[in-house]
Motif scaffolding. Structure first.
Motif, PDB file in Angstrom:
ATOM      1  N   GLU A   1     -20.992  30.232 -15.642  1.00 15.00           N
ATOM      2  CA  GLU A   1     -19.668  30.471 -15.064  1.00 15.00           C
ATOM      3  C   GLU A   1     -18.549  29.921 -15.935  1.00 15.00           C
TER       4      GLU A   1
ATOM      5  N   LYS B   1     -18.398  29.604 -19.115  1.00 18.03           N
ATOM      6  CA  LYS B   1     -18.185  30.486 -20.273  1.00 18.03           C
ATOM      7  C   LYS B   1     -17.476  31.767 -19.839  1.00 18.03           C
ATOM      8  N   ARG B   2     -17.849  32.293 -18.678  1.00 18.67           N
ATOM      9  CA  ARG B   2     -17.190  33.503 -18.176  1.00 18.67           C
ATOM     10  C   ARG B   2     -15.705  33.244 -17.948  1.00 18.67           C
TER      11      ARG B   2
ATOM     12  N   LEU C   1     -24.271  33.145 -20.129  1.00 13.83           N
ATOM     13  CA  LEU C   1     -23.369  33.732 -19.140  1.00 13.83           C
ATOM     14  C   LEU C   1     -23.040  32.742 -18.027  1.00 13.83           C
TER      15      LEU C   1
ATOM     16  N   SER D   1     -18.080  35.831 -10.769  1.00 17.54           N
ATOM     17  CA  SER D   1     -18.761  34.564 -10.515  1.00 17.54           C
ATOM     18  C   SER D   1     -20.148  34.791  -9.918  1.00 17.54           C
TER      19      SER D   1
ATOM     20  N   ALA E   1     -21.984  39.821 -14.255  1.00 17.14           N
ATOM     21  CA  ALA E   1     -21.648  38.597 -14.979  1.00 17.14           C
ATOM     22  C   ALA E   1     -20.985  38.946 -16.306  1.00 17.14           C
ATOM     23  N   GLU E   2     -21.464  39.991 -16.944  1.00 13.58           N
ATOM     24  CA  GLU E   2     -20.895  40.412 -18.225  1.00 13.58           C
ATOM     25  C   GLU E   2     -19.454  40.873 -18.060  1.00 13.58           C
ATOM     26  N   ARG E   3     -19.093  41.300 -16.855  1.00  9.94           N
ATOM     27  CA  ARG E   3     -17.729  41.767 -16.593  1.00  9.94           C
ATOM     28  C   ARG E   3     -16.844  40.655 -16.053  1.00  9.94           C
ATOM     29  N   GLY E   4     -17.387  39.429 -15.983  1.00 10.21           N
ATOM     30  CA  GLY E   4     -16.566  38.291 -15.633  1.00 10.21           C
ATOM     31  C   GLY E   4     -16.512  37.919 -14.163  1.00 10.21           C
TER      32      GLY E   4
END
Length: 79
Positions: free
Chosen positions: A38, A40-41, A36, A7, A2-5
């Motif tokens: 979705e 916001k990502r 985190l 879903s 999630a931190e790397r973007g």
């Protein structure tokens, strides 16, 4: 991931791919911190990919985000 973007859907898929039971994978996704989410990502990825606006929807879809979320965050409503 999630931190790397990626879903929620993609994260659950990858967890299942390495043998994590579906129920446990879903619990892991649900346990992600609120910061985190979705939406916001997608916004974070939009900032990183601002030079590629033309390909942004494709890029986000390839990261596993659903089109309705992509369009909502991009300001185009649902399609």
């Amino acid at each position: 991931m999630a931190e790397r973007g990626y879903s929620d859907r993609y994260i659950a898929y990858r967890l299942a791919e390495i043998g994590v039971p579906e129920e446990l994978a879903e619990q892991a996704v649900q346990a992600l911190p609120k910061e985190l989410k979705e939406e916001k990502r997608i916004r974070i990825l939009m900032k990183k990919e601002k030079d590629r606006k033309k390909d942004l929807v494709k890029f986000l879809a390839n990261r596993g985000f659903a089109f309705d979320i992509i369009y909502r965050v991009l300001g185009g409503g649902e399609r």
